[in-house]
Write a protein that holds these residues in place. Sequence first.
Motif, PDB file in Angstrom:
ATOM      1  N   PRO A  37      12.521  16.131  31.596  1.00 37.88           N
ATOM      2  CA  PRO A  37      11.335  16.921  31.969  1.00 37.88           C
ATOM      3  C   PRO A  37      10.111  16.031  32.007  1.00 37.88           C
ATOM      4  N   TYR A  38       9.319  16.175  33.066  1.00 44.03           N
ATOM      5  CA  TYR A  38       8.229  15.239  33.326  1.00 44.03           C
ATOM      6  C   TYR A  38       6.970  15.649  32.563  1.00 44.03           C
ATOM      7  N   ALA A  39       6.440  14.716  31.783  1.00 42.94           N
ATOM      8  CA  ALA A  39       5.330  15.012  30.876  1.00 42.94           C
ATOM      9  C   ALA A  39       4.047  15.384  31.609  1.00 42.94           C
ATOM     10  N   ASP A  76       5.487  14.636  25.808  1.00 42.71           N
ATOM     11  CA  ASP A  76       5.750  13.278  25.336  1.00 42.71           C
ATOM     12  C   ASP A  76       4.422  12.680  24.880  1.00 42.71           C
ATOM     13  N   ALA A  77       4.239  12.566  23.585  1.00 42.58           N
ATOM     14  CA  ALA A  77       2.965  12.104  23.035  1.00 42.58           C
ATOM     15  C   ALA A  77       2.616  10.690  23.489  1.00 42.58           C
ATOM     16  N   LYS A  78       3.624   9.911  23.894  1.00 39.91           N
ATOM     17  CA  LYS A  78       3.380   8.528  24.301  1.00 39.91           C
ATOM     18  C   LYS A  78       3.083   8.383  25.794  1.00 39.91           C
ATOM     19  N   ALA A  79       3.196   9.454  26.551  1.00 40.48           N
ATOM     20  CA  ALA A  79       3.040   9.351  28.005  1.00 40.48           C
ATOM     21  C   ALA A  79       1.587   9.179  28.427  1.00 40.48           C
ATOM     22  N   GLY A  80       0.655   9.595  27.585  1.00 40.68           N
ATOM     23  CA  GLY A  80      -0.756   9.412  27.911  1.00 40.68           C
ATOM     24  C   GLY A  80      -1.315  10.426  28.888  1.00 40.68           C
ATOM     25  N   VAL A  81      -0.780  11.646  28.882  1.00 40.73           N
ATOM     26  CA  VAL A  81      -1.241  12.659  29.839  1.00 40.73           C
ATOM     27  C   VAL A  81      -2.712  13.010  29.602  1.00 40.73           C
TER      28      VAL A  81
END
Length: 448
Positions: free
Chosen positions: A104-106, A412-417
């Motif tokens: 699933p895409y962040a 995803d906390a690391k994705a930087g959204v």
Amino acid sequence: MSTPPASGTQSLAALAKADGVRFLLATFTTLTGKPCAKLVPVEAADALEGEGVGFAGYAAGAMGQLPCDPDVMALPDVASYVPLTFVRPGLGMVHCDPHVEGRPYAFAPRVILRTLAEKAAAEGTRLVSGAEVEYFLVQRGADGALTTADRLDDAAQPCYDARGLTRMYDHLTAVSEAMVRLGWGPYASDHEDGNGQFEQNFHHADALTTADRVVTLRYIVQVLAEQRGMTATFMPKPFTDRTGSGLHMHLSLWDGERALFPAGDGSPADRYGMGFSPEAYHFSAGLLAHAPALHALIAPTVNSYKRTGATTTASGATWAPRTASWGGNDRTHFLRVPDPHRVEMRGGDGAANSYLAAAGALGAGLDGVRRRLDPGRPGLGEDGLRLPRTLLDAVHALEGDDIVRGVLDAVDAKAGVSDYYAELKREEFYSWHNTVSPWEIDRYLTAV
């Protein structure tokens, strides 16, 4: 017309064929709310359901991708399928959850809302929402100027005008009949406070379903308007002297089928006389506490702040809150309490991505529940919080609010959204700021 089942009980192909659908719009939105789709023939519906359909995310828009990144694969949620044969013969729509490399895409708004809703459900909480969809019907001249599509709609106070409704009868009833056919339970269409402005309502549902329906309804409204030679715009403030278009959201919490908001008559827990339970007060307090940062999601454009910053309109009122206030059946508040079963969050506007708006409300409200926040005396906001005056102010509020940032980073906390979104909106503000406007020419051309 078939009734959409829960995902997995009937195939997408079978549903579409039963409704005479020949082509499916496999749809998702970008972070800015742009609806993206591919037109998939029903013969390929099984492949769509099994593998999804691919998009170049960078080309789609604000999806956190570069040209070199792998495809965004849109996987349909069969429960969201709707036939749109009344818009175009043989047409249907299904909302999709974007994935990248099988995950699933962040950066996908629908995935963000689904993730938060599933986390809340694991804690025994479900957000139910309703949305008031407001828009203008306009025409645009060769010089780019906007005019009201109905040239006779020029009253000083056009709200609820029966004649204005009647002149737009064909459009409004076509939209309402579409919602009837889809089983949404529409219950009213009305002329709003601005010339050329209308609102159409449907019954509440779980937050994801309502967010899907807002996307679908905007599409239906715009296509049906185009068929009648008009443009339907959800732009928050298309006219300087008229009321802006909101996306007011009615929110309540449930534990399964049990409503968590009402306290019951005479309950000692009803601290402020609203008929609320402690959970309802805490949830409201969370919305108030995070209201400035929420505005980056619910009022997400430069134009949004022409609506909230308006001092007056031709009709005499703006109906847009300026502070994070709350109270009873009072439409000037950020949070209105029409009855003990819900709160109405009135800060959002027509530019809001319905998935991000619902996700932001869920995250902010549940933070209030977890921390047992108190909304304070009705009529006051959390510490008298003033709402952002510009998009840049809203971005600054977002960057300083870990809860609302956490909403964007939920997948995803690391994705930087959240960082990506803040920069996207900051650049939008600067792009506007760098453009010379007629206001500047009028004010400064011979000022010195």
